[in-house]
Design an enzyme around this catalytic site. Structure first.
Site, short mmCIF file in Angstrom:
data_model
loop_
_atom_site.label_atom_id
_atom_site.label_comp_id
_atom_site.label_asym_id
_atom_site.label_seq_id
_atom_site.Cartn_x
_atom_site.Cartn_y
_atom_site.Cartn_z
N TYR A 153 0.85 -1.21 0.00
CA TYR A 153 0.00 0.00 0.00
C TYR A 153 0.88 1.25 0.00
CZ TYR A 153 -3.25 3.66 1.32
OH TYR A 153 -3.97 4.83 1.34
N LYS A 157 1.21 4.38 -2.86
CA LYS A 157 1.01 5.81 -2.61
C LYS A 157 2.29 6.62 -2.90
CE LYS A 157 -3.32 5.76 -1.86
NZ LYS A 157 -4.24 6.47 -2.77
N1 LIG Z 1 -8.75 6.88 5.09
C1 LIG Z 1 -7.45 7.15 5.21
O1 LIG Z 1 -6.88 7.09 6.32
C2 LIG Z 1 -6.67 7.58 4.00
C3 LIG Z 1 -5.44 8.21 4.22
C4 LIG Z 1 -4.68 8.62 3.12
C5 LIG Z 1 -5.16 8.39 1.85
N2 LIG Z 1 -6.36 7.76 1.65
C6 LIG Z 1 -6.79 7.55 0.26
O2 LIG Z 1 -7.99 8.26 0.06
C7 LIG Z 1 -8.71 7.65 -1.02
C8 LIG Z 1 -10.16 7.47 -0.60
O3 LIG Z 1 -10.22 6.55 0.49
P1 LIG Z 1 -11.26 6.71 1.71
O4 LIG Z 1 -10.48 6.81 2.94
O5 LIG Z 1 -12.26 7.76 1.39
O6 LIG Z 1 -11.92 5.25 1.69
P2 LIG Z 1 -13.38 4.74 1.31
O7 LIG Z 1 -14.39 5.43 2.14
O8 LIG Z 1 -13.29 3.27 1.36
O9 LIG Z 1 -13.58 5.24 -0.19
C9 LIG Z 1 -12.89 4.65 -1.27
C10 LIG Z 1 -13.55 5.07 -2.56
O10 LIG Z 1 -12.79 4.51 -3.65
C11 LIG Z 1 -13.67 3.85 -4.52
N3 LIG Z 1 -13.02 2.73 -5.17
C12 LIG Z 1 -12.28 1.74 -4.60
N4 LIG Z 1 -11.89 0.86 -5.53
C13 LIG Z 1 -12.37 1.31 -6.72
C14 LIG Z 1 -12.31 0.84 -8.04
N5 LIG Z 1 -11.66 -0.29 -8.37
N6 LIG Z 1 -12.91 1.55 -9.02
C15 LIG Z 1 -13.57 2.68 -8.71
N7 LIG Z 1 -13.68 3.19 -7.48
C16 LIG Z 1 -13.08 2.49 -6.49
C17 LIG Z 1 -14.85 3.41 -3.66
O11 LIG Z 1 -16.03 3.35 -4.46
P3 LIG Z 1 -16.78 2.00 -4.90
O12 LIG Z 1 -16.57 0.98 -3.80
O13 LIG Z 1 -18.19 2.41 -5.07
O14 LIG Z 1 -16.13 1.62 -6.18
C18 LIG Z 1 -14.97 4.55 -2.68
O15 LIG Z 1 -15.78 5.57 -3.19
C19 LIG Z 1 -7.97 6.35 -1.35
O16 LIG Z 1 -7.15 6.57 -2.48
C20 LIG Z 1 -7.11 6.11 -0.11
O17 LIG Z 1 -5.96 5.36 -0.41
C21 LIG Z 1 -7.13 7.36 2.70
#
Ligand SMILES: NC(=O)c1ccc[n+]([C@@H]2O[C@H](COP(=O)([O-])OP(=O)(O)OC[C@H]3O[C@@H](n4cnc5c(N)ncnc54)[C@H](OP(=O)(O)O)[C@@H]3O)[C@@H](O)[C@H]2O)c1
Length: 252
Positions: A153, A157
């Site tokens: 992961y 990133k």
């Molecule tokens: N939460 C954290 O601590 C954190 C920290 C740093 C960065 N991030 C990054 O922020 C971004 C959003 O994550 P989040 O925390 O908001 O998590 P989340 O609530 O699980 O949201 C993830 C989103 O990505 C979409 N997604 C996942 N796989 C996909 C695919 N194959 N095709 C299209 N859409 C896809 C999901 O939509 P569907 O399931 O409807 O497809 C969902 O809308 C990610 O890139 C994650 O790595 C998160």
């Protein structure tokens, strides 16, 4: 004037919060994700509440042919694109590398890296054609500081950050901007997805921490996309107050 904003992964968490903040400022939205029902409910919510245009694309960013077949016509029907938020992404598993599942690694690389490339390749011709646009890529503090049990992961990133920097260089002769957002611990469905639906384990990640909320990240995304033409914010790193590095958090 309303801008045209394409957000991947707009069905939950940070992407959904971004959709809400752009819509609340009157911007039109082209939102993508795999969960059709959620996409439709976001569309109803934002059109009703803010009166903006919301188009949807049911899209798995891992599916290259699907991305190629769907993004271009969707942008044409939408009337163009000013901002792309490459937010779709996930973590799968939290294990020592030697014990981790290769399938999980493939899913993360296909989604976080290859998916971002597929989508950006379809969007960039529109931005180059109009000599403007802003690509906002969702990186992570994990891309700066590797942490134990998260090697793949973290590597995806780090790749997001490097892709942003490279695309910024390659489009330097245009007025296109590229930004990497690198959030720390954000309270979303991220951990539930990481632990394959184990909600109790996911909740334990956020226990004792005043975690970043998705709206906090969305406000930063909105901010970076609203700077003067002369100004390009290349990277923003956002941590919880109780966080000092990737997985270094102080639990109260
Ligand atoms: N939460 C954290 O601590 C954190 C920290 C740093 C960065 N991030 C990054 O922020 C971004 C959003 O994550 P989040 O925390 O908001 O998590 P989340 O609530 O699980 O949201 C993830 C989103 O990505 C979409 N997604 C996942 N796989 C996909 C695919 N194959 N095709 C299209 N859409 C896809 C999901 O939509 P569907 O399931 O409807 O497809 C969902 O809308 C990610 O890139 C994650 O790595 C998160």
């Amino acid at each position: 004037m309303a801008r045209r904003i394409l957000i991947t992964g707009a069905t939950s968490g940070i992407g959904l919060a971004c959709a809400r903040v752009f819509a609340s400022h009157g911007d039109d939205l082209l939102i993508a994700g795999r969960r059709t029902t959620l996409l439709e409910s976001v569309k109803v919510e934002l059109t009703t509440e803010f009166g903006v245009r919301v188009d949807t694309i049911v899209l798995d960013v891992q599916q290259r042919e699907d991305v190629v077949a769907k993004i271009k016509p969707a942008i044409e029907a939408f009337g163009g694109v000013d901002v792309l938020v490459n937010n779709a992404g996930l973590a799968q598993g939290l294990d020592d590398f030697q014990d981790s599942a290769v399938d999980d690694a493939v899913t993360m690389i296909d989604t976080n890296v290859k998916g971002l490339i597929y989508v950006t390749k379809e969007v960039l011709p529109f931005m180059i054609g109009q000599n403007s646009g802003h690509i906002v890529n969702m990186g992570s503090t994990a891309g700066i500081y590797a942490y134990p049990k998260g090697a793949v992961y973290c590597a995806t990133k780090a790749a997001v950050k490097t892709l942003s920097d490279g695309i910024r260089m390659d489009t330097i002769a245009t007025d296109i901007k590229v930004t990497t957002i690198q959030p720390g611990i954000v309270e979303t469905d991220f951990s539930t997805v990481r632990f394959h639906g184990d909600k109790d384990r996911a909740d334990s990640v956020y226990a004792g921490i005043d975690a970043i909320q998705p709206e906090d990240v969305a406000d930063v995304v909105y901010y970076v996309t609203n700077q003067p033409k002369r100004l390009q914010i290349s990277d923003v790193t956002i941590m919880a107050n109780q966080q000092a590095a990737g997985f270094m958090v102080h639990k109260k």
